[in-house]
Every structure is written in structure tokens, then in C-alpha cells.
Design a protein around this motif. Structure first.
Motif, PDB file in Angstrom:
ATOM      1  N   UNK B  41     -62.291  17.862  19.679  1.00 34.66           N
ATOM      2  CA  UNK B  41     -61.926  16.577  20.285  1.00 34.66           C
ATOM      3  C   UNK B  41     -61.322  15.639  19.245  1.00 34.66           C
ATOM      4  N   UNK B  42     -61.953  15.584  18.058  1.00 36.28           N
ATOM      5  CA  UNK B  42     -61.505  14.643  17.020  1.00 36.28           C
ATOM      6  C   UNK B  42     -60.233  15.137  16.333  1.00 36.28           C
ATOM      7  N   UNK B  43     -60.202  16.423  16.003  1.00 31.85           N
ATOM      8  CA  UNK B  43     -59.087  16.912  15.178  1.00 31.85           C
ATOM      9  C   UNK B  43     -57.956  17.578  15.965  1.00 31.85           C
ATOM     10  N   UNK B  44     -58.141  17.829  17.261  1.00 31.78           N
ATOM     11  CA  UNK B  44     -57.056  18.428  18.040  1.00 31.78           C
ATOM     12  C   UNK B  44     -56.674  17.561  19.246  1.00 31.78           C
ATOM     13  N   UNK B  45     -57.668  17.293  20.117  1.00 31.21           N
ATOM     14  CA  UNK B  45     -57.345  16.577  21.357  1.00 31.21           C
ATOM     15  C   UNK B  45     -56.876  15.153  21.088  1.00 31.21           C
ATOM     16  N   UNK B  46     -57.567  14.466  20.183  1.00 28.53           N
ATOM     17  CA  UNK B  46     -57.218  13.060  19.911  1.00 28.53           C
ATOM     18  C   UNK B  46     -55.801  12.934  19.335  1.00 28.53           C
ATOM     19  N   UNK B  47     -55.442  13.693  18.276  1.00 26.18           N
ATOM     20  CA  UNK B  47     -54.060  13.600  17.783  1.00 26.18           C
ATOM     21  C   UNK B  47     -53.023  14.012  18.831  1.00 26.18           C
ATOM     22  N   UNK B  48     -53.361  15.048  19.631  1.00 19.96           N
ATOM     23  CA  UNK B  48     -52.402  15.511  20.651  1.00 19.96           C
ATOM     24  C   UNK B  48     -52.190  14.437  21.710  1.00 19.96           C
ATOM     25  N   UNK B  49     -53.299  13.782  22.138  1.00 19.56           N
ATOM     26  CA  UNK B  49     -53.169  12.730  23.148  1.00 19.56           C
ATOM     27  C   UNK B  49     -52.423  11.524  22.580  1.00 19.56           C
ATOM     28  N   UNK B  50     -52.685  11.205  21.307  1.00 18.32           N
ATOM     29  CA  UNK B  50     -51.981  10.085  20.660  1.00 18.32           C
ATOM     30  C   UNK B  50     -50.485  10.375  20.620  1.00 18.32           C
ATOM     31  N   UNK B  51     -50.158  11.632  20.317  1.00 20.83           N
ATOM     32  CA  UNK B  51     -48.750  12.052  20.267  1.00 20.83           C
ATOM     33  C   UNK B  51     -48.089  11.862  21.633  1.00 20.83           C
ATOM     34  N   UNK B  52     -48.784  12.318  22.679  1.00 25.65           N
ATOM     35  CA  UNK B  52     -48.225  12.192  24.033  1.00 25.65           C
ATOM     36  C   UNK B  52     -48.090  10.718  24.403  1.00 25.65           C
ATOM     37  N   UNK B  53     -49.110   9.918  24.023  1.00 28.18           N
ATOM     38  CA  UNK B  53     -49.070   8.484  24.330  1.00 28.18           C
ATOM     39  C   UNK B  53     -47.876   7.820  23.626  1.00 28.18           C
ATOM     40  N   UNK B  54     -47.675   8.160  22.355  1.00 32.40           N
ATOM     41  CA  UNK B  54     -46.556   7.586  21.590  1.00 32.40           C
ATOM     42  C   UNK B  54     -45.214   7.920  22.236  1.00 32.40           C
ATOM     43  N   UNK B  55     -45.136   9.108  22.850  1.00 27.19           N
ATOM     44  CA  UNK B  55     -43.856   9.529  23.419  1.00 27.19           C
ATOM     45  C   UNK B  55     -43.465   8.715  24.646  1.00 27.19           C
ATOM     46  N   UNK B  56     -44.428   7.995  25.240  1.00 21.05           N
ATOM     47  CA  UNK B  56     -44.079   7.178  26.420  1.00 21.05           C
ATOM     48  C   UNK B  56     -44.163   5.683  26.120  1.00 21.05           C
ATOM     49  N   UNK B  59     -40.524   1.245  21.396  1.00 17.00           N
ATOM     50  CA  UNK B  59     -40.459   0.690  20.044  1.00 17.00           C
ATOM     51  C   UNK B  59     -39.540  -0.536  20.074  1.00 17.00           C
ATOM     52  N   UNK B  60     -40.101  -1.657  19.636  1.00 15.96           N
ATOM     53  CA  UNK B  60     -39.310  -2.900  19.624  1.00 15.96           C
ATOM     54  C   UNK B  60     -38.332  -2.875  18.450  1.00 15.96           C
ATOM     55  N   UNK B  61     -37.430  -3.857  18.434  1.00 17.48           N
ATOM     56  CA  UNK B  61     -36.408  -3.910  17.376  1.00 17.48           C
ATOM     57  C   UNK B  61     -37.034  -4.079  15.988  1.00 17.48           C
ATOM     58  N   UNK B  62     -38.194  -4.769  15.928  1.00 14.80           N
ATOM     59  CA  UNK B  62     -38.850  -4.960  14.620  1.00 14.80           C
ATOM     60  C   UNK B  62     -39.715  -3.751  14.211  1.00 14.80           C
ATOM     61  N   UNK B  63     -39.691  -2.720  15.016  1.00 13.47           N
ATOM     62  CA  UNK B  63     -40.396  -1.483  14.655  1.00 13.47           C
ATOM     63  C   UNK B  63     -41.770  -1.344  15.269  1.00 13.47           C
ATOM     64  N   UNK B 272     -37.368   6.675  11.453  1.00  9.90           N
ATOM     65  CA  UNK B 272     -38.555   5.848  11.787  1.00  9.90           C
ATOM     66  C   UNK B 272     -38.653   5.571  13.280  1.00  9.90           C
ATOM     67  N   UNK B 273     -38.149   6.493  14.098  1.00 11.12           N
ATOM     68  CA  UNK B 273     -38.267   6.364  15.548  1.00 11.12           C
ATOM     69  C   UNK B 273     -39.459   7.215  15.993  1.00 11.12           C
ATOM     70  N   UNK B 274     -40.648   6.644  15.863  1.00 11.39           N
ATOM     71  CA  UNK B 274     -41.876   7.392  16.167  1.00 11.39           C
ATOM     72  C   UNK B 274     -41.949   7.840  17.628  1.00 11.39           C
TER      73      UNK B 274
END
Lengths: 55, 308
Positions: B41-56, B59-63, B272-274
């Protein structure tokens, strides 16, 4: 040894295996050879034909 | 020692201690699984979910990254020809590597399993030798071999034996990435295939031969079908690892064979386009996951058919 490796068709597997072994070892051997080479670049005799490419 | 309380509990009129033991028995698997589940959960699911969350996220103009949620990054990825080309290159290189690995690994595994102990040990040592050397070192070795000029070892050989009149451009191409990836991930195919071949009862082949089957027929009807699960596992591993590889395409492919892993690195560390980097990574994970699910389904179905 199983019967499969005794048939003529099975003997074809041996050269294939040999080639794959060479393929696996090639980059490792080259890296080790380069580490004991006294040239800073990988320079082989054919390079003489292309003098501009050689530093 | 544990039998005494259980026996006592069985004769107890209320039945309460027996129920307690039963519930403890039911809890035991959950308790034993908890540490590994927590780790995943900590080392696989959490980073994977964070990744999916970031993809939706946007990103504002100031980053800064935040709401609103959007699917624009996915739309951008699938509608831009450059990214579609990178996706296709990734799939093409992964498929070529997987096909070549399957074709070459099978004979090696067969010889490995069916040879004398000395040959078997020698082949096993050579096959696993690359695993003890860093992938960067191995890939630089290939760079020396595939070098585009006449100083490249393969070009030097081709020129020397007269197979080529001028140096061949091998480096910074898809072929170079396939060769490098094949070398890096080859043991991942050989070992499962060898394991599957080693589990086949030799008496089955002997029986087939006794009943008049030729060596080829006995291989085609017995050895090959029984070793297919190992081959499928190996192919799935090679496909998944090649699709997500970064070092090999970066060193051997350059800009000539850009893959999704390189695109993720570029978007996150250079542009830097996360959110877009996360989108590319999510697409990559989705492809690998889909291939794994299909492979598992096929294997399960095969097992069910064999069990009938």
C-alpha cells in the motif's frame, strides 16, 4: 541426455545456443577488453581507411 | 500444547471459547498478510494512485499543480502525432524484443535442460552472467560494438570480411534498442522456459516415441504445449520490462528510437510538466497491466482446459 538432442534436427539447436552464448558474452568481453586497452578510444585497424573519423 | 484449550473449549457448555478460537483462526491470515499489504500500500499503491491523480490535475502558469480535474492531458497525448509515434515505437520495439527473446530463448532453454550437468551449468552461468553486471555497463558495451563509424566493432568486422562496403548505421536506431533490450532481458525468458521444460515428465516423450511418434511430432504435441506457460510468463516479463525501460533506449536509441520511458523523463525533468509526464507514465502502466492481465487470463484458461 534426452533422445531429443540426439536427433539430427536437435543438433541444430547447438549452433543456435552457441551463437546466443556469444551474443550474451560479447558486450561483457568488449567492456573488459576496453578496460585493459591502452588507447583512450576504441580504435581498430579498419579506421585507417577513414582518417578523418579518427582523432 | 494448543490442543488442551481447544478440547476444553469444545466441552464448555457456553461455546464462547470455541467461538473465540475460531475467530482467531479466521483472523490469522489477515494478521500474517498485514505487513506485506501495508508495504504494498505504501510503496506501490500510494505512488501509483498519486501518479494517476497527477495525470488529471492542472498545472498553472507558475508551475503549481492543483484543481480542476481534467482529461486534457490524455487528449493531448492521443491526438498529438509525435506522442502517438513514441507509443507505437515503444510497442514495436517491445514486440520485436519479445519475439526475438522467445525464438532464441527456447532452443537455449531446451539445450540447457536436456544436456549433461556440465553443459547445463555452463549455459546457466552464461545466461545469468549479464544479471551481475550493471545495465549501464552492458549497454555501453553494446555502444562500442554497434558504433556507427568504422571504429564500431561490428562495422569493423563487416568491413574486414567484406560483407559491407561502407559502415552500417546501427547505433541510435530501433534495431540497436531491440538488440540491447534483448541482451538485458534475455535471462527473463530463458529461466521460466527452462523451468517449464524441466518439469515435463520425460516418460511422456518416451511413451510417444514408443508409440511411433517422430521426434518432431513428440516435440510439437507434448514438449511445446507443456512448456507454453513458461514461455508465456517469459514473454510477458520481457514485454513489460522492455516497454518501461529507460537506460537502454536512452543510450542506444538516442533520438532515433524514443520510447515512453524517455518521454516521461523528458516531461518531468526537462519540461517540468508533471501532469503530462504522469499521463505518459499512466498510459505506459495501463499497457503493461493490460498485457499482464491478458497473459494471466490465457494461462488460467489453458490450465482450466488441461484440468478437465
Amino acid at each position: 541426455m534426452s533422445t531429443e538432442l540426439r536427433t539430427p534436427l536437435a543438433w541444430l539447436l547447438l549452433p543456435v545456443t552457441g551463437l546466443v552464448m556469444v551474443f550474451i558474452l560479447a558486450p561483457l568481453v568488449v567492456t573488459v577488453a576496453m578496460s585493459v586497452s591502452d588507447t583512450p578510444l576504441c580504435r581498430l585497424p579498419a579506421a585507417r581507411r577513414y582518417p578523418r573519423l579518427v582523432r | 500444547m494448543a490442543a488442551i484449550p481447544v478440547e476444553t473449549a469444545r466441552v464448555s457448555p457456553s461455546g464462547a471459547p470455541q467461538a473465540r478460537w475460531a475467530s482467531a483462526g479466521r483472523l490469522a491470515p489477515a494478521v500474517l498478510l498485514a505487513p506485506s499489504l501495508l508495504f504494498l500500500a505504501v510503496f506501490f499503491a500510494l505512488p501509483a494512485l498519486t501518479l494517476i491523480l497527477y495525470s488529471v490535475l492542472t498545472q498553472a502558469a507558475d508551475g503549481t499543480i492543483g484543481l480542476p480535474l481534467t482529461l486534457a492531458h490524455y487528449q493531448h497525448f492521443f491526438t498529438t502525432s509525435v506522442y502517438s509515434r513514441v507509443l507505437l515505437t515503444t510497442l514495436r520495439i517491445s514486440l520485436w524484443t519479445t519475439g526475438a527473446a522467445a525464438l532464441l530463448a527456447y532452443p537455449v532453454a531446451l539445450v540447457m535442460v536436456r544436456s549433461s550437468p556440465f553443459v547445463r551449468q555452463a549455459i546457466t552461468m552464461i545466461v545469468i552472467a549479464p544479471l551481475i553486471v550493471s545495465v549501464v555497463v552492458r549497454t555501453y558495451g553494446w555502444q562500442l560494438i554497434l558504433g556507427n563509424g568504422p571504429t564500431g566493432i561490428l562495422n569493423w568486422l563487416l568491413l574486414r570480411i567484406g560483407l559491407a562496403q561502407k559502415p552500417v548505421a546501427l547505433l541510435y536506431s530501433e534495431a540497436a534498442v531491440v538488440i540491447g533490450s534483448l541482451h538485458v532481458f534475455f535471462p527473463m525468458t530463458v529461466l521460466p522456459v527452462a523451468s517449464a521444460l524441466g518439469r515435463i515428465d520425460p516418460r511422456l516423450e518416451d511413451a510417444a516415441r514408443t508409440l511411433g511418434a517422430t521426434a518432431w511430432r513428440s516435440f510439437r504435441r507434448i514438449t511445446l504445449p507443456l512448456s507454453l506457460p513458461g514461455l508465456a510468463v517469459g514473454c510477458t516479463l520481457v514485454f513489460s520490462l522492455t516497454a518501461g525501460s529507460f537506460v537502454t533506449p536512452a543510450i542506444l536509441g538516442g533520438t532515433g528510437a524514443q520510447m515512453l520511458g524517455m518521454l516521461v523523463d523528458q516531461q518531468i525533468l526537462v519540461v517540468y510538466d508533471w501532469p503530462f509526464g504522469a499521463t505518459v507514465a499512466t498510459v505506459l502502466v495501463a499497457i503493461v497491466l493490460a498485457v499482464n492481465i491478458v497473459s494471466m487470463r490465457v494461462l488460467d484458461r489453458r490450465r482450466a482446459v488441461q484440468a478437465r
